[in-house]
Design a protein around this motif. Structure first.
Motif, PDB file in Angstrom:
ATOM      1  N   SER A   1       0.814  -1.206   0.000  1.00 22.12           N
ATOM      2  CA  SER A   1       0.000   0.000   0.000  1.00 22.12           C
ATOM      3  C   SER A   1       0.850   1.260   0.000  1.00 22.12           C
ATOM      4  CB  SER A   1      -0.957   0.013   1.196  1.00 22.12           C
ATOM      5  OG  SER A   1      -0.220   0.096   2.399  1.00 22.12           O
ATOM      6  N   GLN A   2       2.160   1.123   0.255  1.00 20.64           N
ATOM      7  CA  GLN A   2       3.049   2.273   0.307  1.00 20.64           C
ATOM      8  C   GLN A   2       3.834   2.489  -0.984  1.00 20.64           C
ATOM      9  OE1 GLN A   2       2.878   4.235   3.080  1.00 20.64           O
ATOM     10  NE2 GLN A   2       1.285   2.804   3.673  1.00 20.64           N
ATOM     11  N   THR A   3       3.657   1.609  -1.991  1.00 17.11           N
ATOM     12  CA  THR A   3       4.373   1.770  -3.252  1.00 17.11           C
ATOM     13  C   THR A   3       3.742   2.883  -4.067  1.00 17.11           C
ATOM     14  OG1 THR A   3       2.989   0.140  -4.378  1.00 17.11           O
ATOM     15  CG2 THR A   3       5.006  -0.674  -3.323  1.00 17.11           C
ATOM     16  N   SER A   4       4.412   3.301  -5.120  1.00 16.94           N
ATOM     17  CA  SER A   4       3.870   4.339  -5.983  1.00 16.94           C
ATOM     18  C   SER A   4       3.844   3.824  -7.421  1.00 16.94           C
ATOM     19  CB  SER A   4       4.735   5.590  -5.901  1.00 16.94           C
ATOM     20  OG  SER A   4       4.175   6.609  -6.696  1.00 16.94           O
ATOM     21  N   PRO A   5       2.710   3.610  -8.040  1.00 15.53           N
ATOM     22  CA  PRO A   5       1.370   3.683  -7.471  1.00 15.53           C
ATOM     23  C   PRO A   5       1.115   2.490  -6.550  1.00 15.53           C
ATOM     24  CG  PRO A   5       1.236   2.857  -9.703  1.00 15.53           C
ATOM     25  CD  PRO A   5       2.685   3.198  -9.452  1.00 15.53           C
ATOM     26  N   PRO A   6       0.207   2.648  -5.577  1.00 12.36           N
ATOM     27  CA  PRO A   6      -0.051   1.555  -4.642  1.00 12.36           C
ATOM     28  C   PRO A   6      -0.734   0.373  -5.335  1.00 12.36           C
ATOM     29  CG  PRO A   6      -1.545   3.380  -4.246  1.00 12.36           C
ATOM     30  CD  PRO A   6      -0.573   3.838  -5.276  1.00 12.36           C
ATOM     31  N   LEU A   7      -0.411  -0.822  -4.885  1.00 12.87           N
ATOM     32  CA  LEU A   7      -1.014  -2.032  -5.436  1.00 12.87           C
ATOM     33  C   LEU A   7      -2.297  -2.411  -4.693  1.00 12.87           C
ATOM     34  CD1 LEU A   7       2.252  -4.097  -5.859  1.00 12.87           C
ATOM     35  CD2 LEU A   7       1.041  -2.759  -7.598  1.00 12.87           C
ATOM     36  N   ILE A   8      -2.373  -2.004  -3.440  1.00  9.87           N
ATOM     37  CA  ILE A   8      -3.563  -2.251  -2.623  1.00  9.87           C
ATOM     38  C   ILE A   8      -3.897  -0.986  -1.865  1.00  9.87           C
ATOM     39  CG2 ILE A   8      -3.154  -4.728  -2.338  1.00  9.87           C
ATOM     40  CD1 ILE A   8      -2.015  -4.065   0.458  1.00  9.87           C
ATOM     41  N   LEU A   9      -5.114  -0.903  -1.360  1.00  8.18           N
ATOM     42  CA  LEU A   9      -5.490   0.200  -0.494  1.00  8.18           C
ATOM     43  C   LEU A   9      -6.351  -0.333   0.632  1.00  8.18           C
ATOM     44  CD1 LEU A   9      -8.669   1.479  -1.027  1.00  8.18           C
ATOM     45  CD2 LEU A   9      -7.612   1.777  -3.240  1.00  8.18           C
ATOM     46  N   TRP A  10      -6.273   0.365   1.742  1.00  4.96           N
ATOM     47  CA  TRP A  10      -7.095   0.020   2.893  1.00  4.96           C
ATOM     48  C   TRP A  10      -8.377   0.809   2.794  1.00  4.96           C
ATOM     49  CZ3 TRP A  10      -6.325  -3.919   6.019  1.00  4.96           C
ATOM     50  CH2 TRP A  10      -5.046  -4.474   6.069  1.00  4.96           C
TER      51      TRP A  10
ATOM     52  N   ALA B   1     -15.293  -1.936   9.159  1.00  4.56           N
ATOM     53  CA  ALA B   1     -14.173  -2.821   9.470  1.00  4.56           C
ATOM     54  C   ALA B   1     -13.106  -2.613   8.403  1.00  4.56           C
ATOM     55  CB  ALA B   1     -14.632  -4.277   9.475  1.00  4.56           C
ATOM     56  N   PRO B   2     -11.838  -2.863   8.745  1.00 10.87           N
ATOM     57  CA  PRO B   2     -10.788  -2.684   7.728  1.00 10.87           C
ATOM     58  C   PRO B   2     -10.932  -3.709   6.600  1.00 10.87           C
ATOM     59  CG  PRO B   2      -9.872  -3.583   9.759  1.00 10.87           C
ATOM     60  CD  PRO B   2     -11.302  -3.286  10.024  1.00 10.87           C
ATOM     61  N   VAL B   3     -10.824  -3.206   5.379  1.00 10.13           N
ATOM     62  CA  VAL B   3     -10.934  -4.043   4.189  1.00 10.13           C
ATOM     63  C   VAL B   3      -9.744  -3.723   3.303  1.00 10.13           C
ATOM     64  CG1 VAL B   3     -12.314  -4.549   2.131  1.00 10.13           C
ATOM     65  CG2 VAL B   3     -13.451  -4.005   4.286  1.00 10.13           C
ATOM     66  N   ILE B   4      -9.066  -4.760   2.798  1.00 10.83           N
ATOM     67  CA  ILE B   4      -7.956  -4.548   1.878  1.00 10.83           C
ATOM     68  C   ILE B   4      -8.492  -4.763   0.465  1.00 10.83           C
ATOM     69  CG2 ILE B   4      -7.079  -6.900   1.927  1.00 10.83           C
ATOM     70  CD1 ILE B   4      -4.262  -5.578   2.028  1.00 10.83           C
ATOM     71  N   VAL B   5      -8.200  -3.812  -0.430  1.00  8.07           N
ATOM     72  CA  VAL B   5      -8.763  -3.819  -1.781  1.00  8.07           C
ATOM     73  C   VAL B   5      -7.630  -3.711  -2.793  1.00  8.07           C
ATOM     74  CG1 VAL B   5     -10.288  -2.588  -3.371  1.00  8.07           C
ATOM     75  CG2 VAL B   5     -10.860  -2.681  -0.945  1.00  8.07           C
ATOM     76  N   SER B   6      -7.663  -4.551  -3.802  1.00  8.60           N
ATOM     77  CA  SER B   6      -6.713  -4.439  -4.895  1.00  8.60           C
ATOM     78  C   SER B   6      -7.004  -3.145  -5.647  1.00  8.60           C
ATOM     79  CB  SER B   6      -6.870  -5.629  -5.844  1.00  8.60           C
ATOM     80  OG  SER B   6      -6.200  -5.380  -7.056  1.00  8.60           O
ATOM     81  N   CYS B   7      -5.978  -2.475  -6.103  1.00 12.88           N
ATOM     82  CA  CYS B   7      -6.176  -1.227  -6.835  1.00 12.88           C
ATOM     83  C   CYS B   7      -6.910  -1.451  -8.151  1.00 12.88           C
ATOM     84  CB  CYS B   7      -4.850  -0.516  -7.043  1.00 12.88           C
ATOM     85  SG  CYS B   7      -4.317   0.269  -5.526  1.00 12.88           S
ATOM     86  N   LEU B   8      -6.931  -2.688  -8.638  1.00 18.43           N
ATOM     87  CA  LEU B   8      -7.725  -2.992  -9.825  1.00 18.43           C
ATOM     88  C   LEU B   8      -9.221  -2.831  -9.544  1.00 18.43           C
ATOM     89  CD1 LEU B   8      -5.844  -6.201 -11.039  1.00 18.43           C
ATOM     90  CD2 LEU B   8      -5.644  -3.872 -11.944  1.00 18.43           C
ATOM     91  N   HIS B   9      -9.599  -2.923  -8.281  1.00 15.76           N
ATOM     92  CA  HIS B   9     -11.000  -2.825  -7.880  1.00 15.76           C
ATOM     93  C   HIS B   9     -11.242  -1.622  -6.969  1.00 15.76           C
ATOM     94  CE1 HIS B   9     -11.555  -6.759  -9.650  1.00 15.76           C
ATOM     95  NE2 HIS B   9     -10.480  -7.145  -8.996  1.00 15.76           N
ATOM     96  N   ALA B  10     -10.440  -0.595  -7.117  1.00 18.67           N
ATOM     97  CA  ALA B  10     -10.515   0.574  -6.247  1.00 18.67           C
ATOM     98  C   ALA B  10     -11.638   1.536  -6.616  1.00 18.67           C
ATOM     99  CB  ALA B  10      -9.195   1.322  -6.268  1.00 18.67           C
ATOM    100  N   ARG B  11     -12.174   1.441  -7.826  1.00 19.73           N
ATOM    101  CA  ARG B  11     -13.161   2.407  -8.305  1.00 19.73           C
ATOM    102  C   ARG B  11     -14.343   2.625  -7.350  1.00 19.73           C
ATOM    103  NH1 ARG B  11     -14.637   6.621  -9.277  1.00 19.73           N
ATOM    104  NH2 ARG B  11     -15.999   7.231 -10.936  1.00 19.73           N
ATOM    105  N   PRO B  12     -14.973   1.575  -6.803  1.00 18.98           N
ATOM    106  CA  PRO B  12     -16.104   1.816  -5.889  1.00 18.98           C
ATOM    107  C   PRO B  12     -15.712   2.533  -4.594  1.00 18.98           C
ATOM    108  CG  PRO B  12     -16.112  -0.457  -6.647  1.00 18.98           C
ATOM    109  CD  PRO B  12     -14.822   0.154  -7.094  1.00 18.98           C
ATOM    110  N   TRP B  13     -14.435   2.525  -4.243  1.00 18.06           N
ATOM    111  CA  TRP B  13     -13.990   3.129  -2.988  1.00 18.06           C
ATOM    112  C   TRP B  13     -13.423   4.535  -3.182  1.00 18.06           C
ATOM    113  CZ3 TRP B  13     -15.128   0.531   1.342  1.00 18.06           C
ATOM    114  CH2 TRP B  13     -15.384  -0.821   1.230  1.00 18.06           C
ATOM    115  N   THR B  14     -13.284   4.974  -4.429  1.00 19.28           N
ATOM    116  CA  THR B  14     -12.608   6.232  -4.712  1.00 19.28           C
ATOM    117  C   THR B  14     -13.501   7.181  -5.508  1.00 19.28           C
ATOM    118  OG1 THR B  14     -11.657   5.305  -6.732  1.00 19.28           O
ATOM    119  CG2 THR B  14     -10.323   5.162  -4.733  1.00 19.28           C
ATOM    120  N   VAL B  15     -12.996   8.389  -5.693  1.00 17.81           N
ATOM    121  CA  VAL B  15     -13.654   9.422  -6.484  1.00 17.81           C
ATOM    122  C   VAL B  15     -12.703   9.810  -7.610  1.00 17.81           C
ATOM    123  CG1 VAL B  15     -14.557  11.779  -6.432  1.00 17.81           C
ATOM    124  CG2 VAL B  15     -14.845  10.298  -4.446  1.00 17.81           C
TER     125      VAL B  15
END
Length: 144
Positions: A2-11, A16-30
């Motif tokens: 999650s600390q790489t640039s670009p991150p591979l995962i996001l919290w 509850a804490p959920v780990i999400v692949s950046c390939l599936h980040a769209r529903p969690w982001t704007v």
């Protein structure tokens, strides 16, 4: 990862804490910019261009530091409960991570969990009850 640039995962996760692949980040982001595609996690202190709203960010920092100052040893669960009307779980995690990096606050862990590095994004409800926050020793609370 999650600390790489670009991150591979996001919290993510609000209850509850959920780990999400950046390939599936769209529903969690704007989406901020279409080309090049720029996504951001929704936060109160982030404007529509992705910049930080300083007044809102500082108010959030002062709210967390103020509660810890008046309630030293407050559990992270209690801290989250006291700020539930102001910020969600992920916003509080961002604030606590920042304050930890700046050494404005620190954590002690209860006897049921081994000591070591505490990363707030990974704590579930049970673990949050065993993490207690204090004002940092290397930085005065009013320097935040």
């Amino acid at each position: 990862m999650s600390q790489t640039s670009p991150p591979l995962i996001l919290w993510a996760g609000y209850s509850a804490p959920v780990i999400v692949s950046c390939l599936h980040a769209r529903p969690w982001t704007v989406e901020l910019i279409r080309e090049p595609k720029t996504l951001a996690l929704p936060r109160r202190w982030v404007d529509i261009r992705g910049g930080t709203i300083r007044e809102t960010w500082n108010a959030a920092l002062h709210a967390v530091v103020g509660i810890i100052f008046f309630h030293p040893g407050i559990s992270q669960t209690e801290l989250r409960w006291r700020l539930r009307a102001v910020c969600d779980r992920q916003e509080l995690v961002d604030i606590v991570c920042f304050l930890n990096r700046e050494e404005a606050i620190y954590a002690r862990v209860g006897a049921t969990r081994p000591t070591g590095t505490i990363w707030p994004a990974t704590l579930d409800d049970g673990e949050e009850q065993q993490v207690f926050r204090f004002i940092g020793k290397n930085k005065y609370w009013y320097q935040v």
